[in-house]
Scaffold this active site. Structure first.
Site, mmCIF file in Angstrom:
data_model
loop_
_atom_site.group_PDB
_atom_site.id
_atom_site.type_symbol
_atom_site.label_atom_id
_atom_site.label_comp_id
_atom_site.label_asym_id
_atom_site.label_seq_id
_atom_site.Cartn_x
_atom_site.Cartn_y
_atom_site.Cartn_z
ATOM 1 N N GLY A 1 3.903 4.194 -13.894
ATOM 2 C CA GLY A 1 5.420 3.812 -14.239
ATOM 3 C C GLY A 1 5.500 2.762 -16.036
ATOM 4 N N ARG B 1 -2.035 -5.865 -26.431
ATOM 5 C CA ARG B 1 -2.705 -7.164 -27.218
ATOM 6 C C ARG B 1 -3.450 -8.024 -27.235
ATOM 7 N NH1 ARG B 1 -0.162 -11.812 -28.255
ATOM 8 N NH2 ARG B 1 0.506 -13.247 -30.195
ATOM 9 N N ARG C 1 2.444 10.960 -15.971
ATOM 10 C CA ARG C 1 1.351 10.595 -14.121
ATOM 11 C C ARG C 1 0.658 11.984 -14.247
ATOM 12 N NH1 ARG C 1 3.603 6.952 -11.634
ATOM 13 N NH2 ARG C 1 6.215 6.745 -11.749
ATOM 14 N N ASP D 1 -1.259 1.752 -8.097
ATOM 15 C CA ASP D 1 -2.424 2.117 -7.346
ATOM 16 C C ASP D 1 -3.422 3.387 -8.341
ATOM 17 O OD1 ASP D 1 -0.281 2.491 -6.455
ATOM 18 O OD2 ASP D 1 -0.132 2.895 -4.906
ATOM 19 N N THR E 1 3.021 -2.949 -13.016
ATOM 20 C CA THR E 1 4.563 -2.318 -12.352
ATOM 21 C C THR E 1 5.630 -3.309 -11.826
ATOM 22 O OG1 THR E 1 4.629 -1.126 -9.979
ATOM 23 C CG2 THR E 1 2.041 -2.460 -10.245
ATOM 24 N N ILE E 2 6.254 -2.880 -12.267
ATOM 25 C CA ILE E 2 7.453 -3.507 -11.664
ATOM 26 C C ILE E 2 7.823 -3.444 -10.168
ATOM 27 C CG2 ILE E 2 8.757 -3.338 -13.300
ATOM 28 C CD1 ILE E 2 10.485 -1.441 -11.351
ATOM 29 N N ASP E 3 6.382 -2.904 -9.543
ATOM 30 C CA ASP E 3 6.713 -3.249 -7.461
ATOM 31 C C ASP E 3 6.762 -4.327 -6.858
ATOM 32 O OD1 ASP E 3 8.427 -0.715 -8.348
ATOM 33 O OD2 ASP E 3 6.589 0.845 -7.685
ATOM 34 N N ASP F 1 3.481 -4.110 -5.966
ATOM 35 C CA ASP F 1 3.189 -3.289 -4.430
ATOM 36 C C ASP F 1 1.189 -3.808 -4.924
ATOM 37 O OD1 ASP F 1 2.401 -1.475 -6.285
ATOM 38 O OD2 ASP F 1 4.139 -0.342 -4.896
ATOM 39 N N ARG G 1 10.378 1.608 -4.987
ATOM 40 C CA ARG G 1 8.903 2.686 -3.716
ATOM 41 C C ARG G 1 8.567 2.479 -2.973
ATOM 42 N NH1 ARG G 1 6.074 6.733 -6.536
ATOM 43 N NH2 ARG G 1 6.109 5.225 -8.864
ATOM 44 N N GLY H 1 21.873 -13.888 -4.678
ATOM 45 C CA GLY H 1 22.797 -14.883 -3.410
ATOM 46 C C GLY H 1 23.417 -13.315 -2.885
#
Ligand code: F6P
Length: 324
Positions: free
Chosen positions: A11, A21, A72, A103, A126-128, A130, A172, A186
């Site tokens: 992703g 860069r 992928r 991963d 990755t934004i996760d 993880d 995920r 909040g």
């Protein structure tokens, strides 16, 4: 080494371009050549290579997505696919690889470097958030900023209508985006895979909030949480507790886009720089990361084989305390 191949895979995540860069320019600065491999492992198999110079990465530090594209790739999971990939990158003169991704990306370069003895370095993107071996992954901070911008907007309308909103976020199997953006936005309750929450407990929390004269409420649901997603949670809560008018918002892929935050741009630059320096020092099979605000690296197997648990106890407690 003479020529580095750089690619993004899995992703996309904000900050990948800033990282490309940094890899390209650090390599050029050290008189190495760089090839950009398009669409990750897919590009190795289907011969999608571009020569990179300093200008190829001009004006991209601020861009979300990845200029090298990503995919992928199922073929790379087969020995035949990897053999073809190796032949193609050798024909290109590539003799070291830097892969930016999650991963799946790390697993790919781990197997590849064992089979073909090519130096590889992984950069966590990755934004996760993880991955084991880095306190933060590229894109996580930006994704959290995107989520809190959305929560702030939802709060305006939730408060105006006295509504209960269930907001589903990505991640995920990780609750990192949910916990961080829940605290920053909040939220009244946060459901995460790591901690689990029984619907009855959630209802108890919501009843308490209503007793405490809260007239609107926001619940963050991590997509990997075990109750079947935001729509299911909303349905089950509503069947037992219909104090509020309920609404569901699934933020989806908008969390993956957008200009990287200052944090992600700096992290991306530091990690790209570190990855090339490791190759120059003769290292291979390492994953670079940020640990305690220091750039460090660990063995790629250590990163793949360990589960990252990044939900700090104090943050979980804090999210409950501040929700009263
Ligand atoms: O790994 C990043 C991520 O955005 C996850 O949070 C999500 O579960 C997944 O990718 C979605 O994948 P795709 O873009 O292939 O639908």
């Amino acid at each position: 080494i003479n020529r580095i191949g750089v690619f993004t895979s899995g992703g996309d995540a904000p900050g990948m371009n800033a990282c490309i860069r940094a890899v390209v320019r650090t390599a050029l600065y050290n008189d190495l050549k760089v090839t950009g491999i398009l669409q990750g492992y897919q590009g190795m198999i289907s011969n999608q290579f571009i020569d990179m110079n300093s200008r190829s990465v001009s004006n991209i530090i601020q861009l979300g997505g990845t200029i090298l594209k990503t995919a992928r790739c199922a073929d790379f999971r087969t020995p035949e696919g990897r053999k073809l990939a190796y032949e193609n990158i050798k024909a290109e003169g590539i003799d070291a690889l830097v892969g930016i991704g999650g991963d799946g990306t790390f697993t790919g370069i781990e197997v590849f470097s064992r089979e073909f003895d090519i130096p590889v370095i992984g950069i966590p993107g990755t934004i996760d958030n993880d991955l084991y071996g880095s306190d933060f992954t590229l894109g996580f901070d930006t994704a959290c900023n995107t989520v809190i911008e959305a929560i702030d907007k939802i709060r305006d309308t939730a408060a105006s209508h006295d509504r209960l909103f269930f907001v589903e976020v990505m991640g995920r199997d990780s609750g990192c985006i949910a916990l961080n953006s829940g605290i920053a936005g909040g939220a009244e309750a946060i459901l995460m895979p790591e901690t689990g929450t029984a619907i009855d407990d959630l209802i108890g929390q919501l009843e308490k909030a209503a007793d405490g004269k809260k007239t609107s409420t926001i619940v963050i649901i991590a997509e990997g949480e075990m109750n079947g997603g935001a729509y299911n949670v909303a349905k089950r809560v509503k069947s037992k507790f219909d104090f509020y008018d309920t609404k569901v918002t699934i933020l989806g892929h908008l969390q993956r886009g957008g200009a990287p935050s200052s944090f992600d741009r700096v992290l991306a630059s530091r990690l790209g720089f570190a990855a090339v320096n490791l190759l120059l020092a003769g290292k291979s099979r390492r994953v670079v990361g940020l640990r305690g605000n220091k750039i460090s690296d660990i063995n790629i197997e250590e990163s793949i084989n360990n589960k990252a648990f990044k939900l700090a106890d104090d943050m979980i407690e804090l999210s409950n305390v501040l929700a009263i």
